[in-house]
Structure formats: C-alpha cells, structure tokens
Design a protein around this motif. Structure first.
Motif, PDB file in Angstrom:
ATOM      1  N   MET A   1       0.839  -1.183   0.000  1.00 52.86           N
ATOM      2  CA  MET A   1       0.000   0.000   0.000  1.00 52.86           C
ATOM      3  C   MET A   1       0.887   1.251   0.000  1.00 52.86           C
ATOM      4  O   MET A   1       1.770   1.382   0.847  1.00 52.86           O
ATOM      5  CB  MET A   1      -0.869  -0.034   1.262  1.00 52.86           C
ATOM      6  N   PRO A   2       0.664   2.174  -0.917  1.00 53.50           N
ATOM      7  CA  PRO A   2       1.502   3.379  -0.955  1.00 53.50           C
ATOM      8  C   PRO A   2       1.199   4.307   0.221  1.00 53.50           C
ATOM      9  O   PRO A   2       0.117   4.260   0.812  1.00 53.50           O
ATOM     10  CB  PRO A   2       1.121   4.037  -2.281  1.00 53.50           C
ATOM     11  N   GLN A   3       2.178   5.139   0.524  1.00 52.76           N
ATOM     12  CA  GLN A   3       2.048   6.146   1.569  1.00 52.76           C
ATOM     13  C   GLN A   3       2.632   7.449   1.051  1.00 52.76           C
ATOM     14  O   GLN A   3       3.545   7.434   0.221  1.00 52.76           O
ATOM     15  CB  GLN A   3       2.829   5.759   2.823  1.00 52.76           C
ATOM     16  N   LEU A   4       2.128   8.556   1.582  1.00 47.65           N
ATOM     17  CA  LEU A   4       2.773   9.843   1.363  1.00 47.65           C
ATOM     18  C   LEU A   4       3.614  10.114   2.597  1.00 47.65           C
ATOM     19  O   LEU A   4       3.090  10.121   3.710  1.00 47.65           O
ATOM     20  CB  LEU A   4       1.748  10.959   1.180  1.00 47.65           C
ATOM     21  N   VAL A   5       4.909  10.305   2.402  1.00 43.14           N
ATOM     22  CA  VAL A   5       5.803  10.549   3.521  1.00 43.14           C
ATOM     23  C   VAL A   5       6.567  11.854   3.299  1.00 43.14           C
ATOM     24  O   VAL A   5       6.838  12.243   2.157  1.00 43.14           O
ATOM     25  CB  VAL A   5       6.804   9.386   3.741  1.00 43.14           C
ATOM     26  N   GLY A  75       6.852   0.433   0.520  1.00 40.83           N
ATOM     27  CA  GLY A  75       7.982  -0.370   0.970  1.00 40.83           C
ATOM     28  C   GLY A  75       9.232   0.490   0.967  1.00 40.83           C
ATOM     29  O   GLY A  75       9.254   1.575   1.537  1.00 40.83           O
ATOM     30  N   ASP A  76      10.258   0.033   0.269  1.00 43.53           N
ATOM     31  CA  ASP A  76      11.499   0.800   0.182  1.00 43.53           C
ATOM     32  C   ASP A  76      11.679   1.445  -1.196  1.00 43.53           C
ATOM     33  O   ASP A  76      12.782   1.753  -1.609  1.00 43.53           O
ATOM     34  CB  ASP A  76      12.699  -0.095   0.516  1.00 43.53           C
ATOM     35  N   ARG A  77      10.576   1.674  -1.903  1.00 43.81           N
ATOM     36  CA  ARG A  77      10.624   2.225  -3.257  1.00 43.81           C
ATOM     37  C   ARG A  77       9.941   3.595  -3.297  1.00 43.81           C
ATOM     38  O   ARG A  77       8.810   3.737  -2.840  1.00 43.81           O
ATOM     39  CB  ARG A  77       9.943   1.267  -4.216  1.00 43.81           C
ATOM     40  N   VAL A  78      10.641   4.580  -3.854  1.00 41.95           N
ATOM     41  CA  VAL A  78      10.063   5.905  -4.072  1.00 41.95           C
ATOM     42  C   VAL A  78       9.466   5.909  -5.474  1.00 41.95           C
ATOM     43  O   VAL A  78      10.183   5.739  -6.466  1.00 41.95           O
ATOM     44  CB  VAL A  78      11.135   7.017  -3.920  1.00 41.95           C
ATOM     45  N   ARG A 109      -0.618   3.027 -12.607  1.00 45.96           N
ATOM     46  CA  ARG A 109      -1.089   2.259 -11.457  1.00 45.96           C
ATOM     47  C   ARG A 109      -2.085   3.056 -10.617  1.00 45.96           C
ATOM     48  O   ARG A 109      -2.523   2.589  -9.579  1.00 45.96           O
ATOM     49  CB  ARG A 109       0.091   1.876 -10.551  1.00 45.96           C
ATOM     50  N   GLY A 110      -2.376   4.295 -11.015  1.00 49.52           N
ATOM     51  CA  GLY A 110      -3.288   5.131 -10.252  1.00 49.52           C
ATOM     52  C   GLY A 110      -2.627   5.877  -9.105  1.00 49.52           C
ATOM     53  O   GLY A 110      -3.317   6.501  -8.295  1.00 49.52           O
TER      54      GLY A 110
END
Length: 176
Positions: A1-5, A75-78, A109-110
């Motif tokens: 699941m993506p996150q905005l960090v 994960g560990d991908r920007v 991927r949206g």
C-alpha cells in the motif's frame, strides 16, 4: 500500500534510484529540486531535505507561502513526489498549487490520482477553497489524472515551457 511521507534522508538510495530513472529535467515536479541542489552526496541530500522541511514550517503556512512536499513511497521504493504550494504568487500562477511526478516504471497504477486526492484533502485541512493545477497541453496522463480528481479546465495559456492547461479543483467544506 503506498504512503505519502515527508522527505527524509533515510530514503536517499531509493530516491536516487527514482531520480536516475527519470533523468534530469522539469518532469520531477513535486520534489522541489533546484538546479543547485546536490542530491548525490549524503550531506547534500540531507541539506536539500532540510530546505524542503523549512519550506513547510508553520510560519510558512500562516503566511500563505511555502510548500508541503510528500514522496509517494511503497515499501522501500520511491514512486514519485507531490507538492502542495500555498498562496497565489507568480510561481503558483505558473505551476499550480499542486505539482506531481511519477517515475516511469511506476506509472499507470493510479498513484498520481491517489496522491492528488490525498493532497486535495491536505489543502482542505489548511482551509483552501480551491487549488490550481497546470500541465503541458500534450501531457495526456496528467490531463486524465487532474480530471479524475475533479479538475475543471479554465483554459490554455502560453508559458515559458509552451502551452499549458489550467485546471481548478473546488474543495467543498466537509459536512459534519
């Protein structure tokens, strides 16, 4: 699941991987990268991240200036970056309140649509009533993203980078 960090020096390697995939150019909107920023060295990267954080301080928000930067991370991908700019100065009039970029291997991927929705909600929490988004006339992926996010075309204007579409997204107040 993506996150905005929030930008962090901890993601130096992952960010560099995304940056190298893009190559240089203006397509990395959302990262706040300037021509004099040294992002290759850990020290330079940390200084750049600190500058971005300084643009997001409470004083900037209260003054209607500055910018909130977020990276789209899974994960560990920007995967990309997105920025919410405050106020309506010349920079915002030219580039919009919200700018974003998704690295080529993460497109379709949206992620941009999702991140745009998140930043519109952030704009709502800051009391913004509408936001301007600007994209190149021929950037059909951004056109679709902005229109999916509720953008209404104001028109097309010439800019120093060529003709650009200008969209507004109205931000209705939340009903409690």
């Amino acid at each position: 699941m993506p996150q905005l960090v929030a930008p962090t020096p901890d993601l130096h390697s992952a960010w560099l991987e995304a940056h190298r995939e893009w190559g240089t150019g203006p397509h990395e909107d959302g990262f706040g990268l300037g021509p004099s920023d040294d992002v290759d060295s850990p020290e330079g990267f940390a200084a750049w991240v600190t500058r971005l954080a300084d643009e997001c301080g409470p004083e900037s928000v209260e003054a209607g200036q500055g910018c909130t930067y977020r990276w789209i991370v899974e994960g560990d991908r920007v995967h990309g970056g997105i920025a919410l700019r405050y106020g309506l100065d010349d920079h915002v009039r030219q580039f919009g309140h919200i700018g974003y970029g998704i690295r080529p291997s993460s497109r379709r991927r949206g992620l941009a649509t999702w991140a745009l929705g998140q930043m519109v909600e952030e704009a709502r929490t800051l009391g913004m009533e509408r936001v301007l988004l600007v994209c190149a006339v021929d950037n059909l992926a951004s056109v679709k993203t902005i229109e999916r996010g509720g953008g209404v075309l104001e028109g097309i204007r010439d800019t120093e980078h060529g003709p650009a579409r200008r969209y507004w997204i109205e931000i209705p107040y939340a009903i409690s």
